[in-house]
Write an enzyme that holds these catalytic residues in place. Structure first.
Site, PDB file in Angstrom:
ATOM      1  N   LEU A   1     -21.313   0.896  -4.435  1.00  0.00           N
ATOM      2  CA  LEU A   1     -22.610   0.686  -3.750  1.00  0.00           C
ATOM      3  C   LEU A   1     -22.966   1.559  -2.813  1.00  0.00           C
ATOM      4  O   LEU A   1     -23.945   1.852  -2.266  1.00  0.00           O
ATOM      5  CB  LEU A   1     -22.346  -0.662  -2.787  1.00  0.00           C
ATOM      6  CG  LEU A   1     -22.443  -1.954  -3.761  1.00  0.00           C
ATOM      7  CD1 LEU A   1     -22.070  -3.104  -2.836  1.00  0.00           C
ATOM      8  CD2 LEU A   1     -23.755  -2.351  -4.104  1.00  0.00           C
TER       9      LEU A   1
ATOM     10  N   GLY B   1     -23.572   4.408  -4.415  1.00  0.00           N
ATOM     11  CA  GLY B   1     -24.505   5.125  -5.281  1.00  0.00           C
ATOM     12  C   GLY B   1     -23.939   6.343  -6.001  1.00  0.00           C
ATOM     13  O   GLY B   1     -24.458   7.013  -6.654  1.00  0.00           O
ATOM     14  N   LYS B   2     -22.476   6.561  -5.520  1.00  0.00           N
ATOM     15  CA  LYS B   2     -21.996   7.921  -6.154  1.00  0.00           C
ATOM     16  C   LYS B   2     -21.974   7.735  -7.568  1.00  0.00           C
ATOM     17  O   LYS B   2     -21.534   8.947  -8.123  1.00  0.00           O
ATOM     18  CB  LYS B   2     -20.736   8.242  -5.305  1.00  0.00           C
ATOM     19  CG  LYS B   2     -19.719   7.344  -5.286  1.00  0.00           C
ATOM     20  CD  LYS B   2     -18.534   7.982  -4.235  1.00  0.00           C
ATOM     21  CE  LYS B   2     -17.310   7.157  -4.323  1.00  0.00           C
ATOM     22  NZ  LYS B   2     -16.400   7.596  -3.435  1.00  0.00           N
TER      23      LYS B   2
ATOM     24  N   GLY C   1     -16.623   1.902  -3.469  1.00  0.00           N
ATOM     25  CA  GLY C   1     -17.435   2.923  -3.580  1.00  0.00           C
ATOM     26  C   GLY C   1     -18.648   2.878  -4.543  1.00  0.00           C
ATOM     27  O   GLY C   1     -19.764   3.665  -4.557  1.00  0.00           O
TER      28      GLY C   1
ATOM     29  N   TYR D   1       0.892  -1.152  -0.041  1.00  0.00           N
ATOM     30  CA  TYR D   1      -0.073  -0.038  -0.015  1.00  0.00           C
ATOM     31  C   TYR D   1       0.794   1.241  -0.087  1.00  0.00           C
ATOM     32  O   TYR D   1       2.047   1.218   0.761  1.00  0.00           O
ATOM     33  CB  TYR D   1      -0.878  -0.007   1.145  1.00  0.00           C
ATOM     34  CG  TYR D   1      -2.027  -1.160   1.125  1.00  0.00           C
ATOM     35  CD1 TYR D   1      -2.158  -1.788   0.114  1.00  0.00           C
ATOM     36  CD2 TYR D   1      -2.676  -1.136   2.312  1.00  0.00           C
ATOM     37  CE1 TYR D   1      -3.403  -2.674   0.183  1.00  0.00           C
ATOM     38  CE2 TYR D   1      -3.852  -2.153   2.335  1.00  0.00           C
ATOM     39  CZ  TYR D   1      -3.855  -2.918   1.116  1.00  0.00           C
ATOM     40  OH  TYR D   1      -5.143  -4.062   1.294  1.00  0.00           O
TER      41      TYR D   1
ATOM     42  N   LEU E   1     -18.009  -2.213  -0.093  1.00  0.00           N
ATOM     43  CA  LEU E   1     -18.720  -1.152  -0.924  1.00  0.00           C
ATOM     44  C   LEU E   1     -18.572  -1.087  -2.353  1.00  0.00           C
ATOM     45  O   LEU E   1     -18.659  -0.346  -3.102  1.00  0.00           O
ATOM     46  CB  LEU E   1     -18.617   0.270  -0.589  1.00  0.00           C
ATOM     47  CG  LEU E   1     -19.291   0.749   0.942  1.00  0.00           C
ATOM     48  CD1 LEU E   1     -19.139   2.035   1.171  1.00  0.00           C
ATOM     49  CD2 LEU E   1     -20.716   0.825   0.622  1.00  0.00           C
TER      50      LEU E   1
ATOM     51  N   SER F   1     -13.491  -4.483   0.267  1.00  0.00           N
ATOM     52  CA  SER F   1     -14.141  -3.776  -1.069  1.00  0.00           C
ATOM     53  C   SER F   1     -15.762  -4.053  -0.542  1.00  0.00           C
ATOM     54  O   SER F   1     -16.324  -4.612  -1.299  1.00  0.00           O
ATOM     55  CB  SER F   1     -13.953  -4.396  -2.160  1.00  0.00           C
ATOM     56  OG  SER F   1     -12.629  -3.934  -2.572  1.00  0.00           O
TER      57      SER F   1
END
Length: 349
Positions: A244, A246-247, A242, A53, A239, A237
């Site tokens: 999920l 909705g963005k 990201g 990372y 989401l 993960s």
């Protein structure tokens, strides 16, 4: 905050775990420290990182995430307040794997694990890890969105028993308390458990794999290991990068968002995933929930999940994510989720 046992160990970890892969790329050192302070204030104790990372992995930033955690530990002295987990990179087998770490010579053998662990400990400014994970297998598998089993003839692989033998030495030395796997398959998990039982080698405590409303593959082959062998899931993960939240609905690409900044991340943005996401977001709103609350609340509720590893680039996102530990989904909502899953099964492997 709720807590669950880490496998068969004596450690309890927060249901919401703090993922860190944006620190050093999308987040500054000060922001990383701010997130750590906020997360601990709200009961989070599991902090997950990796030698690779931040992501996307680059030679000039590699290790920066661990360095930020290390400077926070040095400043606060709160090592005993966190369960600290990191990962050793596996071998380079395709373009998605970073070739800059140890010049691409990252097999899970004694030489590489030794260097990786000691480098991580130095950056983290600690003398031990609570959980040390193998970031991906030392063989070609269906990981990181690969849709089909490759049937590859790997030129060289390190045997699982050999890797465990190396890790056992570090457990004995006190540099590692427990071990785990990541991006692993049912066959791989069975082999790790077999060698632990037969050869007296360290037993894996966790499996860190993707798991979300768009990727429920864990349920099909690995969830039984969680149930019958007490090897819990650290869900990453949750989401779907990201999606999920909705963005990204209707092709939106908010300024500064991950899928806006980096074209390489396409795992969760295919047409099937977008269609399924639209339905999940609509379901959430019909029941007075945000899409994030629906997606994370559903992951939190699974009995095989030990910790739900959330990632955030802002404190507002972090606050909402942590707050989902208190979200309870009704049987009606769960039934509707499963109906959407039946229409759009695992669109993002």
């Amino acid at each position: 905050m709720k807590y669950r046992k880490l496998g068969r160990t004596d450690l309890s970890v927060s249901l919401i775990g703090l993922g860190t892969m944006t620190w050093g790329e999308q987040n500054t050192e000060a922001q990383a420290h701010e997130q750590l302070d906020f997360a601990l204030e709200h009961g989070v104790n599991l902090v997950d990182t990796a030698e690779m990372y931040p992501v996307p992995p680059k030679a000039e930033t590699q290790g920066r995430t661990e360095t930020y955690i290390g400077t926070w530990l040095a400043r606060t002295g709160r090592r005993q307040d966190i369960v600290l987990a990191s990962k050793v990179a596996g071998p380079v087998r395709d373009a998605k794997r970073p070739s800059h770490i140890r010049d691409g010579k990252t097999h899970l053998d004694r030489k590489n694990i030794t260097q990786a662990l000691h480098d991580s400990l130095r950056r983290l400014q600690t003398d031990y890890l609570d959980l040390y994970q193998l970031h991906w297998p030392d063989r070609t598998t269906m990981t990181f969105g690969r849709p089909f089993y490759p049937w590859a003839d790997d030129a060289h692989t390190v045997a699982i028993a050999e890797t465990l033998d190396v890790l056992q030495d570090f457990v004995r030395e006190g540099k590692i308390r427990h071990i785990g796997v990541s991006n692993e398959t049912p066959w791989g998990v069975s082999q790790f458990l077999k060698h632990a039982d037969q050869d007296g080698l360290p037993r894996i405590a966790t499996i860190q794999n993707p798991y979300s409303l768009l990727n429920r593959h864990y349920e099909q082959g690995l969830s039984e290991f969680s149930r019958f062998e007490d090897v819990g899931l650290l869900a990453y993960s949750p989401l779907a990068m990201g999606m999920l939240s909705g963005k990204y609905l209707d092709g939106a690409r908010p300024e500064g968002a991950r899928l806006t900044r980096y074209e390489r991340f396409t795992r969760y943005s295919n047409p099937q995933s977008e269609a399924a996401t639209a339905e999940y977001c609509q379901l959430a709103r019909e029941h007075g929930l945000t899409p994030t609350q629906l997606a994370l609340g559903w992951v939190n509720a699974q009995p095989f999940v030990t910790s739900n590893l959330i990632g955030a680039t802002t404190l507002q996102q972090l606050k909402e994510n942590i707050g989902t530990a208190d979200v309870s989904l009704s049987p009606e909502i769960v039934q509707a989720i499963n109906a959407i899953h039946t229409r759009w099964p695992n669109p993002a492997p």
